[in-house]
Design an enzyme around this catalytic site. Structure first.
Site, mmCIF file in Angstrom:
data_model
loop_
_atom_site.group_PDB
_atom_site.id
_atom_site.type_symbol
_atom_site.label_atom_id
_atom_site.label_comp_id
_atom_site.label_asym_id
_atom_site.label_seq_id
_atom_site.Cartn_x
_atom_site.Cartn_y
_atom_site.Cartn_z
ATOM 1 N N LYS A 190 -68.287 -36.763 47.893
ATOM 2 C CA LYS A 190 -68.625 -35.654 46.983
ATOM 3 C C LYS A 190 -70.126 -35.379 47.031
ATOM 4 C CE LYS A 190 -64.960 -37.094 43.801
ATOM 5 N NZ LYS A 190 -64.710 -37.699 42.474
ATOM 6 N N GLN A 243 -66.306 -41.418 37.817
ATOM 7 C CA GLN A 243 -65.348 -41.742 38.868
ATOM 8 C C GLN A 243 -64.265 -42.687 38.328
ATOM 9 O OE1 GLN A 243 -65.145 -40.478 42.050
ATOM 10 N NE2 GLN A 243 -63.233 -41.626 42.225
ATOM 11 N N ASP A 273 -65.059 -31.858 36.267
ATOM 12 C CA ASP A 273 -63.731 -32.336 36.653
ATOM 13 C C ASP A 273 -62.621 -31.621 35.862
ATOM 14 O OD1 ASP A 273 -63.781 -34.199 38.726
ATOM 15 O OD2 ASP A 273 -64.337 -35.864 37.418
#
Lengths: 285, 285
Positions: free
Chosen positions: B48, B92, B115
């Site tokens: 990412k 994460q 997210d």
């Protein structure tokens, strides 16, 4: 064909709530905020208040002039958020045009949002860990359950995608608590009747009188009618009742079906809010 | 049969993002919080970060020892919330067992939750007015759109109801932005193959290698494979690719399908966050 009797089932739910309230060491409190002169809104608010009082929930309505500024509504909600005696806050919809529905709903503290309309609570519902399930979806699932319909694995087709019925109902249905296979149909669905004919259970929530007709369902289907439409001074559902009832194995009537379940579910949410707030206060002290 | 090329489509999306970033008067910033020694998590975070830097997004990773107390994670997130230079925060997953995933996700400010995992943002998505659509569902819809698949009115059957794919994808599909007819199937669904065979489009997101087989789909179906399973050191999707490809009109491969779209969508969300935050700062000053 069996009629799923919302009056009878909801009165059982209300009795449970009455017992729950009687066992609590304080009286839960529900406050409705009404910013409308609309007679229908006034009737809804009065019905909820009367139902609350009947089960022993303290209830009150705060009136705000329909031409008051939005800030007056928001500051009223903020005061109710801060009022330790208040467990549930309802902002009665619709609101006047100059008021943002989104801002009004988001002003309610999520832990007092017994309507389950706050985005945070909608998100918890989508994740399958709801705090407050919106009253109509909750009532729909409860009445099916009480009638002995096992939703697990069943194919439920929801017709309509409103924010207060269709969408939250879909999220509830596919959650691990219910485990139904859920399909959401709406105005842009192609071959709608192909979907409804494939369903074990059809939930009609479109707001169009007698929208679901007999040719749209299969023999033995279970039909839940969420619609309440006024036609020539009569209440008519979203289902063409007489013809669909002939094919259905079970069906909810209008009136006397989902309507009373919705009010009972709101009362359940209010008691649940009082419980959750007591627990969180105990654990923080 | 056409292969829907996620590499090619995602590289177009990343070019768009590169142009968008170049036109902004500041550099958007994405921060990943990594509380794990797991090599897979480290790889995801590195991928990412590299993808972000490639399009001109400033990117950094904050490492937290896996045995640190939960509070350390929460206070790190709180600092990033307060840091005006940070537009997007990723926590994460998975997190260590002693840390609450829910608390960690809810600690992220909703306006930096690129997210789209915060319940508030999930609720906005369920209501059809999303701020950040979770990256995988967003990527799935985008790649179908770019491939020329018109989802409006189409019957999409989603197999799997995870919090990061199945559930938010369903909400996105039945929203007015997409207008698909969406069915959510899962482990408790009865007659799964009856549902998948009725679909115009099947999305497989169950996490079981080659779960969807040719007998489960109809001729001409479009198949999207969200699965990434490691089998004998090879990456295998949730679809038995070779046999399903013979019946499908279009299909996404694994790897090179949904995976790259997910990363591209995250970059889009980060730029969108920077834009929204600039607008809200302008309007509040």
């Amino acid at each position: 064909m069996e009629v799923i009797d919302g009056e009878e089932i909801s009165s059982r739910v209300r009795e449970e709530v009455t017992d729950d309230v009687a066992r609590m060491d304080r009286t839960p409190k529900l406050v409705a905020v009404l910013m409308s002169d609309d007679p229908a809104s006034e009737t809804y608010v009065r019905m909820k208040r009367e139902a609350a009082e009947e089960v022993g929930i303290d209830s009150k309505t705060v009136h705000i002039e329909p031409d008051a500024p939005e800030d007056e509504l928001l500051s009223t909600v903020a005061e109710l958020n801060d009022d330790e005696t208040v467990d549930g806050i309802l902002v009665q919809l619709p609101l006047p045009d100059h008021v943002s529905k989104e801002r009004a709903i988001e002003a309610v503290a999520p832990e007092k949002d017994v309507d389950g309309f706050h985005p945070f609570n909608k998100g918890l519902l989508l994740e399958g860990r709801p705090r407050f399930v919106p009253a109509t979806p909750k009532g729909v699932v409860r009445m099916l359950h009480e009638h002995g319909v096992d939703l697990e694995g069943e194919h439920v087709v929801v017709v309509g995608r409103s924010d207060i019925v269709g969408k939250p109902l879909a999220a509830l249905l596919f959650s691990r608590d219910v485990n139904a296979t859920a399909t959401v149909c709406h105005s842009r669905t192609e071959d709608l009747e192909q979907h409804t004919r494939a369903a074990d259970i059809v939930v009609a929530a479109v707001g169009v009188p007698e929208f679901v007709t007999a040719d749209m369902v299969s023999e033995g289907v279970v039909v839940v009618d969420v619609g309440i439409n006024r036609v020539d001074d009569e209440l008519v559902g979203d289902v063409a009742y007489d013809e669909v009832a002939e094919k259905a194995s079970a069906i909810t009537p209008v009136p006397g079906g989902v309507g009373p379940m919705t009010v009972a579910s709101l009362l359940e949410n209010t008691v649940e809010s009082a419980r959750l707030r007591d627990v969180s206060q105990d654990s923080s002290s």
